[in-house]
Design an enzyme around this catalytic site. Structure first.
Site: not given
Length: 326
Positions: A30, A107
């Site tokens: 992930h 992110h």
């Protein structure tokens, strides 16, 4: 880092070579690229105005907190592939006010490496592992214009060329080995998918958005009861922080949060079955994939598959395959 799973696909028994990859158990990571987040990066354009304001006013306090809760992996992309990961989660972005065509991963903040450099890195690894297959999930697309999408898809096709598996192919290991395909690219932008047969549509990701292992497992079990998608899909075993959790754990981090939950998640993973049936799983993706035998546990789920004997012969079709638990 464990290298014993670097060629696990080529070592699967022949009885599994004619089963579509979306009916096997595949380990994934992930937010694959967060191991190289840029400590001096600005906050992503997708983040809230409050986060941007706080980071601008108190960077010495806010930025370290962002780094602690944004980093989901410590192994490089090559190390993840060596460890056995076969699904890479690429969140792609273009920096605001950047006149170049350079694309980065993101992110909350951007990475130090470009997307193009990492695609070349994946290719170099594949060339030394000719029977391994990798799924690249390209998504997020923060700040990408139509021109940048065209640039990215052109780079993907130029780098991987005939290694790209077209979406009209049933992706069994035998078929992909025979045709020299090693890469399946899932692309979130539907317009680009329609233009390029080498791109696959977005792969669904079961994201629980939970802070506790118990709540996450409850969510995943509920999703399983609703039934799996027909083709590729991802079960995310990654826990997710929220503001309340961060405030209650001022000395915590996403890594501490993840490692605390891994023992219970390990038990849950071992109980799963790959296959086409309603409650079967396919890709399982997690954070900090080098810990607690996660990759090994996912790969071993494939030992539960028992296709009928007539599907084990060379050239057998996939339509008649059935599954049973061993």
């Amino acid at each position: 880092m464990c290298h014993e799973n670097a060629q696990w696909m080529s070592q699967l028994p022949e009885k599994l070579w004619d089963i579509p990859l979306y009916n096997l158990a595949l380990p994934g990571s992930h937010d694959t690229m967060t191991y190289c987040l840029d400590k001096s990066s600005s906050v992503s354009g997708n983040e809230s105005k409050l986060v941007k304001l706080l980071n601008k006013c108190m960077p010495c306090i806010v930025h370290p907190i962002i780094m602690k809760w944004s980093t989901t992996q410590v192994l490089t992309v090559t190390e993840q592939l060596e460890a056995g990961v076969r699904y890479l989660d690429f969140r792609i972005a273009h920096k605001a006010d950047d006149p170049s065509l350079n694309l980065y991963f993101v992110h909350m903040v951007y990475t130090t490496v470009t997307v193009q450099d990492v695609l070349w890195e994946v290719l170099r690894w594949l060339e030394t592992h000719p029977q391994e297959v990798v799924i690249l999930a390209c998504r997020n697309f923060d700040g990408l214009t139509r021109r940048l999408h065209c640039h990215l898809t052109a780079c993907i096709k130029e780098i991987f060329q005939c290694k790209l598996c077209p979406r009209n192919v049933v992706p069994t290991l035998r078929t992909m080995w025979q045709r020299g395909h090693q890469v399946i690219v899932s692309y979130e932008e539907g317009v680009e998918v329609e233009k390029h047969c080498e791109l696959w549509p977005l792969i669904p990701y079961w994201w629980g958005n939970k802070t506790t292992t118990r709540a996450l497992i409850h969510y995943l079990e509920r999703m399983k009861r609703m039934g799996r998608p027909e083709k590729f899909f991802v079960v995310g075993i990654n826990l997710t922080e929220n503001l309340r959790y961060i405030l209650l754990h001022p000395f915590g981090s996403l890594k501490k949060m993840t490692l605390r939950g891994l023992p219970c998640l390990k038990i849950w993973i071992k109980q799963q079955y790959p296959g086409p049936k309603k409650e079967c799983i396919n890709i399982i993706a997690g954070d900090f994939i080098g810990n607690n035998d996660f990759v090994k546990d996912v790969i071993e789920l494939n030992t539960k598959i028992n296709p009928p004997l007539h599907c084990q012969s060379k050239g057998a079709g996939t339509n008649s395959i059935s599954f049973s638990a061993s």
